[in-house]
Design a protein around this motif. Structure first.
Motif, PDB file in Angstrom:
ATOM      1  N   GLU A  85      82.194  20.051 106.300  1.00  0.00           N
ATOM      2  CA  GLU A  85      81.994  19.810 104.771  1.00  0.00           C
ATOM      3  C   GLU A  85      80.796  19.798 104.436  1.00  0.00           C
ATOM      4  N   ILE A  86      80.285  20.476 103.582  1.00  0.00           N
ATOM      5  CA  ILE A  86      79.045  20.522 102.908  1.00  0.00           C
ATOM      6  C   ILE A  86      79.074  20.216 101.675  1.00  0.00           C
ATOM      7  N   PRO A  87      78.319  19.119 101.032  1.00  0.00           N
ATOM      8  CA  PRO A  87      78.616  18.648  99.620  1.00  0.00           C
ATOM      9  C   PRO A  87      78.425  19.780  98.682  1.00  0.00           C
ATOM     10  N   GLY A  88      79.229  19.863  97.656  1.00  0.00           N
ATOM     11  CA  GLY A  88      78.882  20.813  96.492  1.00  0.00           C
ATOM     12  C   GLY A  88      79.548  22.274  97.238  1.00  0.00           C
ATOM     13  N   GLU A  89      79.931  22.488  98.259  1.00  0.00           N
ATOM     14  CA  GLU A  89      80.393  23.811  98.467  1.00  0.00           C
ATOM     15  C   GLU A  89      81.934  23.655  99.009  1.00  0.00           C
ATOM     16  N   ILE A  90      82.622  24.731  98.385  1.00  0.00           N
ATOM     17  CA  ILE A  90      84.047  24.750  99.002  1.00  0.00           C
ATOM     18  C   ILE A  90      84.405  25.208 100.458  1.00  0.00           C
ATOM     19  N   VAL A  91      84.868  24.644 101.312  1.00  0.00           N
ATOM     20  CA  VAL A  91      85.233  25.322 102.553  1.00  0.00           C
ATOM     21  C   VAL A  91      85.884  26.734 102.494  1.00  0.00           C
ATOM     22  N   SER A  92      85.609  27.616 103.236  1.00  0.00           N
ATOM     23  CA  SER A  92      86.262  28.896 103.376  1.00  0.00           C
ATOM     24  C   SER A  92      86.644  29.051 104.902  1.00  0.00           C
ATOM     25  N   ASN A  93      88.166  28.991 104.966  1.00  0.00           N
ATOM     26  CA  ASN A  93      88.435  28.805 106.398  1.00  0.00           C
ATOM     27  C   ASN A  93      89.641  29.445 106.538  1.00  0.00           C
ATOM     28  N   TYR A  94      89.723  30.793 105.899  1.00  0.00           N
ATOM     29  CA  TYR A  94      90.994  31.787 106.051  1.00  0.00           C
ATOM     30  C   TYR A  94      90.474  33.160 106.060  1.00  0.00           C
ATOM     31  N   TRP A  95      91.469  34.052 106.508  1.00  0.00           N
ATOM     32  CA  TRP A  95      91.452  35.471 106.611  1.00  0.00           C
ATOM     33  C   TRP A  95      92.588  35.907 105.825  1.00  0.00           C
ATOM     34  N   ASN A  96      92.523  36.793 104.698  1.00  0.00           N
ATOM     35  CA  ASN A  96      93.627  37.651 104.157  1.00  0.00           C
ATOM     36  C   ASN A  96      93.597  39.030 104.777  1.00  0.00           C
ATOM     37  N   PHE A  97      94.797  39.395 104.994  1.00  0.00           N
ATOM     38  CA  PHE A  97      95.020  40.866 105.387  1.00  0.00           C
ATOM     39  C   PHE A  97      96.061  41.538 104.431  1.00  0.00           C
ATOM     40  N   ASP A 105     105.561  47.722 105.093  1.00  0.00           N
ATOM     41  CA  ASP A 105     106.381  46.540 105.549  1.00  0.00           C
ATOM     42  C   ASP A 105     105.375  45.891 106.740  1.00  0.00           C
ATOM     43  N   LYS A 106     104.237  46.618 107.019  1.00  0.00           N
ATOM     44  CA  LYS A 106     103.417  45.865 107.986  1.00  0.00           C
ATOM     45  C   LYS A 106     101.851  45.586 107.497  1.00  0.00           C
ATOM     46  N   PHE A 107     101.386  44.545 108.032  1.00  0.00           N
ATOM     47  CA  PHE A 107      99.938  44.366 107.567  1.00  0.00           C
ATOM     48  C   PHE A 107      98.993  44.755 108.459  1.00  0.00           C
ATOM     49  N   ASP A 108      97.657  44.985 107.820  1.00  0.00           N
ATOM     50  CA  ASP A 108      96.798  45.396 108.655  1.00  0.00           C
ATOM     51  C   ASP A 108      96.029  44.334 109.417  1.00  0.00           C
ATOM     52  N   LEU A 109      96.536  44.023 110.392  1.00  0.00           N
ATOM     53  CA  LEU A 109      96.077  42.592 111.079  1.00  0.00           C
ATOM     54  C   LEU A 109      94.966  42.893 112.171  1.00  0.00           C
ATOM     55  N   ARG A 110      93.918  43.830 111.901  1.00  0.00           N
ATOM     56  CA  ARG A 110      92.786  43.967 112.833  1.00  0.00           C
ATOM     57  C   ARG A 110      91.778  43.032 112.517  1.00  0.00           C
ATOM     58  N   GLY A 134      88.035  40.174 109.623  1.00  0.00           N
ATOM     59  CA  GLY A 134      89.387  40.981 109.232  1.00  0.00           C
ATOM     60  C   GLY A 134      88.885  42.095 108.293  1.00  0.00           C
ATOM     61  N   PRO A 135      90.042  43.089 108.117  1.00  0.00           N
ATOM     62  CA  PRO A 135      89.366  44.188 107.370  1.00  0.00           C
ATOM     63  C   PRO A 135      89.371  44.001 105.757  1.00  0.00           C
ATOM     64  N   TYR A 136      89.962  42.939 105.285  1.00  0.00           N
ATOM     65  CA  TYR A 136      89.965  42.497 103.766  1.00  0.00           C
ATOM     66  C   TYR A 136      89.243  41.269 103.643  1.00  0.00           C
ATOM     67  N   VAL A 137      89.710  39.995 103.429  1.00  0.00           N
ATOM     68  CA  VAL A 137      88.677  38.626 103.132  1.00  0.00           C
ATOM     69  C   VAL A 137      88.727  37.972 104.574  1.00  0.00           C
ATOM     70  N   SER A 138      87.329  37.443 104.730  1.00  0.00           N
ATOM     71  CA  SER A 138      87.269  36.474 105.942  1.00  0.00           C
ATOM     72  C   SER A 138      86.304  35.362 105.506  1.00  0.00           C
ATOM     73  N   PRO A 139      86.380  34.263 106.257  1.00  0.00           N
ATOM     74  CA  PRO A 139      85.798  33.221 106.071  1.00  0.00           C
ATOM     75  C   PRO A 139      84.337  33.330 105.868  1.00  0.00           C
ATOM     76  N   SER A 140      83.822  32.789 104.774  1.00  0.00           N
ATOM     77  CA  SER A 140      82.270  32.658 104.871  1.00  0.00           C
ATOM     78  C   SER A 140      81.315  31.685 105.707  1.00  0.00           C
ATOM     79  N   ASP A 141      82.236  30.578 106.122  1.00  0.00           N
ATOM     80  CA  ASP A 141      81.872  29.458 107.042  1.00  0.00           C
ATOM     81  C   ASP A 141      81.952  29.955 108.568  1.00  0.00           C
ATOM     82  N   SER A 142      80.910  29.402 109.239  1.00  0.00           N
ATOM     83  CA  SER A 142      81.030  29.945 110.566  1.00  0.00           C
ATOM     84  C   SER A 142      81.658  29.413 111.608  1.00  0.00           C
ATOM     85  N   LEU A 143      82.193  28.279 111.302  1.00  0.00           N
ATOM     86  CA  LEU A 143      83.017  27.778 112.395  1.00  0.00           C
ATOM     87  C   LEU A 143      84.262  28.267 112.383  1.00  0.00           C
ATOM     88  N   PRO A 144      85.192  28.725 111.464  1.00  0.00           N
ATOM     89  CA  PRO A 144      86.421  29.164 111.554  1.00  0.00           C
ATOM     90  C   PRO A 144      86.040  30.616 112.350  1.00  0.00           C
TER      91      PRO A 144
END
Length: 258
Positions: A85-97, A105-110, A134-144
């Motif tokens: 956790e970095i003060p003042g910054e929101i944790v970005s720890n997710y991928w959206n597909f 019916d299927k997601f692009d899970l590359r 991932g092909p859409y949204v990925s974390p901005s944080d390096s740890l994930p």
């Protein structure tokens, strides 16, 4: 007559692009883009997240999360392990597909395993760190990114050697200047900064062609063109800069006298 400075590219001097290309080659990688930017990038392998891989990720704390706001049009994976956790910054720890365009019916899970690398002055070399995009949204944080990268690589007996090395690291690896046979190499800008010290007036002159050649801090320098000078050639640079500065000072004095 002013003695002209002669430095040999590839021997006395290297551009940042040169160094990134040499570093990639040192690790067995080849950069496709000839116009290498200020930070190198290399895609090394792509995975499609099967049910088996999703189960492996879930055991390591990267789990699917329901997205009720998206009406099942987005699949989300969240790294639920502790984050930095970095003060003042929101944790970005997710991928959206997103859903596949040709299959509703299927997601692009590359997930593409990438390596990014750039110069690190304090570590005297070029640092590599892993990315898992991932092909859409990925974390901005390096740890994930590192966790996803590590899990996928350790689940793959055919993973590239550089991927295995990064997966076994603490999050990054460094190729030092000594590894490249360039111990003591420094950027032109860094050499100039150490030469002028805290003299702000001289520092400002370093961005124009009015006084110094080579120009320490060119105003319109393209990405990848930053110049680095070998240890043996640095005294030549410093010597000619001192002569050029003295000449400039004398010109100013003569103008005042007149």
């Amino acid at each position: 007559m002013e003695k002209k400075l002669t430095l040999s590219p590839g021997v006395d001097t290297f551009t940042l692009s040169d160094l990134l290309t040499k570093t990639a080659a040192y690790k067995g990688l080849k950069l496709e883009d000839e116009n290498v930017p200020e930070a190198g990038f290399k895609s090394i392998k792509e995975y499609v997240l099967s049910d088996n891989l999703l189960a492996v990720l879930a055991k390591q704390g990267i789990t699917p999360q329901a997205r009720l706001d998206c009406r099942n049009k987005i699949f989300t994976l969240v790294d639920e392990n502790p984050q930095k956790e970095i003060p003042g910054e929101i944790v970005s720890n997710y991928w959206n597909f997103l859903l596949l365009e040709d299959d509703g019916d299927k997601f692009d899970l590359r997930v593409s395993l990438n390596i990014e690398f750039e110069v690190s002055g304090p570590r005297r070399g070029i640092v590599f760190w892993p990315q898992a995009h991932g092909p859409y949204v990925s974390p901005s944080d390096s740890l994930p990114h590192f966790r996803m990268f590590k899990i996928l690589v350790e689940s793959d007996k055919d993973a590239p050697a550089i991927a295995r090395e990064l997966a076994a690291s603490n999050g990054d690896i460094v190729v030092t200047w000594a590894n490249l046979g360039l111990s003591g190499i420094r950027s032109l800008a860094d050499i100039f900064t150490k030469l002028v010290g805290n003299n702000e007036i001289v520092e400002q002159l370093g961005s124009t062609e009015e006084v110094f050649d080579p120009v320490p801090n060119p105003q319109h320098q393209q990405a990848g063109e930053e110049l680095f000078v070998t240890k043996l050639a640095q005294p030549k640079i410093i010597q000619i800069w001192r002569r050029q500065l003295e000449k400039y000072r004398n010109q100013l004095v003569n103008q005042l006298v007149i």
